[in-house]
Motif scaffolding. Structure first.
Motif, short mmCIF file in Angstrom:
data_model
loop_
_atom_site.label_atom_id
_atom_site.label_comp_id
_atom_site.label_asym_id
_atom_site.label_seq_id
_atom_site.Cartn_x
_atom_site.Cartn_y
_atom_site.Cartn_z
N TYR A 1 -3.92 -3.63 -14.93
CA TYR A 1 -3.64 -2.63 -14.70
C TYR A 1 -3.30 -1.79 -16.33
CZ TYR A 1 -1.46 2.00 -13.65
OH TYR A 1 -1.11 3.11 -13.95
N GLU B 1 2.98 0.16 -11.86
CA GLU B 1 1.84 1.64 -11.52
C GLU B 1 2.74 3.10 -10.96
OE1 GLU B 1 -0.48 -0.72 -8.43
OE2 GLU B 1 -1.09 -1.97 -10.11
N THR C 1 5.99 -4.60 -9.95
CA THR C 1 4.25 -4.25 -10.32
C THR C 1 3.60 -2.52 -10.10
OG1 THR C 1 2.96 -6.69 -9.78
CG2 THR C 1 1.64 -4.50 -10.49
N PHE D 1 6.04 -10.12 -14.04
CA PHE D 1 4.56 -8.57 -13.79
C PHE D 1 3.60 -8.93 -14.57
CE2 PHE D 1 9.00 -7.38 -15.41
CZ PHE D 1 9.00 -5.72 -14.99
N HIS E 1 0.69 -9.12 -12.16
CA HIS E 1 -0.18 -8.38 -11.98
C HIS E 1 -0.06 -7.51 -12.57
CE1 HIS E 1 -0.74 -11.75 -8.61
NE2 HIS E 1 0.35 -11.41 -8.19
N VAL E 2 0.32 -7.14 -13.10
CA VAL E 2 0.30 -6.16 -14.50
C VAL E 2 -0.74 -6.18 -15.58
CG1 VAL E 2 1.28 -4.09 -15.39
CG2 VAL E 2 2.98 -4.97 -13.84
#
Length: 568
Positions: free
Chosen positions: A484, A458, A454, A478, A480-481
């Protein structure tokens, strides 16, 4: 062995204790009456003054530990032992703490000076015996000389030869020692030159075997000259004076030295030229062989398909880098050969090969960077594989991470930043993105192996390559991406999350299987990158190569885009 117990050496005048010298070993004195009496007597300690059951110790200075200690090897390797075990029957032998016993207990090894003195005495005795023999021989010669004085006056040369023969008659005596005396023959340097001992050898090349064509000059050969052949004479004849002998030797030397020196210099120069020519021919053959192997199967040696081999000429024209240097750099990336081996293949020194590599890699990366395709919705949809068209026709790219092992850094901070808990090694981590049909469209800069997937997405500029409305397919890592990417109006397609202790439903299991079957294409792209030996998971790259690793992986991504399509 309990190190907390206070121990002291009971040998008189020995001051070692477990507090003063904690690193020394203390040997327990055996309780056996005989052995205890023997140990204390040798140490000059009164056995009656100590109890039989008392715990007393001798320090290691009074023993020869390699021979007396039973577990000495364990102590030598590990540095400590739980219990000191001595060999049965061993006794203390060293008492250097007691001044009056130092000489007796010290090493009895003979000093080299004593041995040398004995040798000199033997030689002197032998010389005296030789001198006595020579004196007795001399008296005998004088007696014979008085009886035949008239013969000696007539023929001096015969007398000299007889004297020499009588002096060297005994073959067992290898050295003949005479007294110093002044003589006309030894006051000046003997200038006679013998052909066998002269440092300047005359021309002795055979026409049939010599590799050089020798031009013979007009000089008088020492074998055919009218001068007398020199002989090994101790004394020159009386008829010849010093001037005569010096004149004949100088004439011989002048006549032969100029011609022989010129011939030797010419042969040496010709030989060095021939060696250099042979070396150049050998190097050209090695280089031709290397180039032939590369042109025969370029994908195996430099990673370039045979149909795209003309790319080497285009790079040479664009960057002005010689073709051999380009091939050497690509071969280093593909096979990760040592610079010493590359130097042998391309006929150069290892230091020069490393300089060429580090200098040209950034230029090659700038040329290969345009081969990474740009994301475009319409071009991707028009070339979408059949497996994506039914349900995932909006997917524009598939992302994943790869790690490359490097050598352990020297600094602790760099060690912690590059440590990967997943690979259990120090690694450099990259984000790779490919289109659904298997072309690499993005490669991130390298990050330390400690970074998460992640944080890597970012931190890099991957989002700038995406357009609004696109879909990105990724693995569960991935998760928690998603938030974003949602800010950039990009949707993340990933398998459903698994809750601990619960099973997936049939629909979730089916969706997971479908996404995994499509996401496998990015794994195939990574497998092609791993064909380059510098990018293998356990390549363990040298820390000097880390500074060009970003350029190396860019070149590799551009080369795999030139290869055959992943999806047929």
């Amino acid at each position: 062995m309990n190190s907390k117990v206070y121990k002291c050496c009971v040998v008189p005048r020995c001051t070692n204790t477990s507090i003063k010298t904690p690193k020394k070993l203390f040997v327990y004195v055996p309780n056996n009456k005989t052995m205890r009496y023997k140990w204390l007597t040798l140490a000059r300690r009164d056995p009656k003054g100590l109890s039989v059951n008392s715990s007393i110790y001798f320090c290691e200075d009074h023993f020869d530990l390699p021979h007396d200690m039973d577990n000495y090897m364990e102590y030598h390797v590990m540095g400590s032992v739980s219990q000191v075990r001595m060999k049965p029957g061993c006794i203390p032998t060293k008492f250097e703490c007691q001044i009056d016993r130092r000489k007796r207990t010290a090493n009895t090894k003979e000093r080299p000076y004593i041995v040398k003195k004995q040798r000199l005495a033997l030689i002197e005795e032998f010389e005296k015996s030789l001198e006595k023999k020579s004196i007795t021989n001399k008296h005998l010669e004088l007696g014979e000389a008085s009886s035949s004085s008239s013969v000696l006056h007539d023929n001096k040369e015969e007398n000299l030869t007889e004297n020499i023969a009588s002096r060297t008659a005994d073959k067992s005596i290898q050295v003949f020692i005479t007294h110093k005396f002044r003589s006309k023959a030894v006051q000046t340097e003997n200038k006679l030159k013998n052909q066998m001992t002269s440092p300047l050898k005359p021309h002795t090349h055979s026409v049939s075997t010599s590799p050089f064509k020798v031009i013979r000059g007009n000089f008088t050969s020492p074998w055919t000259s009218k001068l007398h052949k020199p002989s090994r004479q101790i004394y020159p004849p009386e008829d010849q004076s010093d001037s005569d002998t010096s004149f004949t030797s100088s004439v011989m030397h002048r006549e032969s030295s100029t011609s022989t020196v010129s011939l030797q210099m010419k042969s040496i120069s010709d030989c060095s030229e021939m060696i250099q020519d042979d070396k150049k021919q050998e190097e050209s053959k090695i280089l031709q062989c290397t180039l032939f192997k590369i042109t025969k199967s370029p994908r195996s040696y430099i990673g370039v398909p045979k149909s795209c081999y003309y790319l080497i000429d285009l790079i040479e024209k664009h960057t002005k880098i010689p073709a051999n240097n380009i091939l050497m750099c690509l071969k280093k990336i593909r096979l990760n050969n040592p610079f010493r081996e590359l130097a042998d293949d391309f006929t150069m020194t290892p230091s020069h090969a490393s300089k060429i590599f580090f200098k040209n890699i950034p230029l090659l990366a700038s040329v290969m960077r345009p081969f990474l395709v740009n994301l475009n919705k319409h071009s991707i949809k028009s070339n979408l594989p059949m497996a994506f068209r039914h349900k995932y026709h909006n997917v524009s790219c598939i992302i994943d991470c790869l790690e490359i092992e490097v050598q352990k850094p020297s600094k602790a901070l760099h060690q912690s930043l590059t440590w990967s808990e997943y690979k259990k090694a120090n690694t450099i981590k990259y984000l790779v993105s490919c289109t659904p049909n298997g072309l690499v469209n993005y490669i991130s800069p390298g990050f330390g192996g400690r970074i998460t997937d992640t944080c890597l997405v970012e931190s890099c500029d991957f989002v700038k390559c995406l357009q609004s409305g696109m879909r990105v397919m990724a693995d569960r890592g991935f998760k928690h991406v998603e938030q974003y990417l949602h800010r950039e109006r990009v949707q993340l397609v990933r398998p459903p999350s698994v809750t601990t202790g619960e099973k997936l439903s049939r629909a979730e299991a089916r969706e997971t299987k479908q996404i995994a079957s499509l996401r496998i294409h990015v794994e195939r792209v990574i497998r092609r990158l791993r064909e380059f030996n510098m990018l293998k998971p356990h390549a363990c790259l040298n820390h000097n190569l880390i500074k060009v690793l970003d350029d190396v992986i860019t070149i590799a991504c551009g080369l795999i885009n030139l290869q055959d399509s992943l999806i047929k």
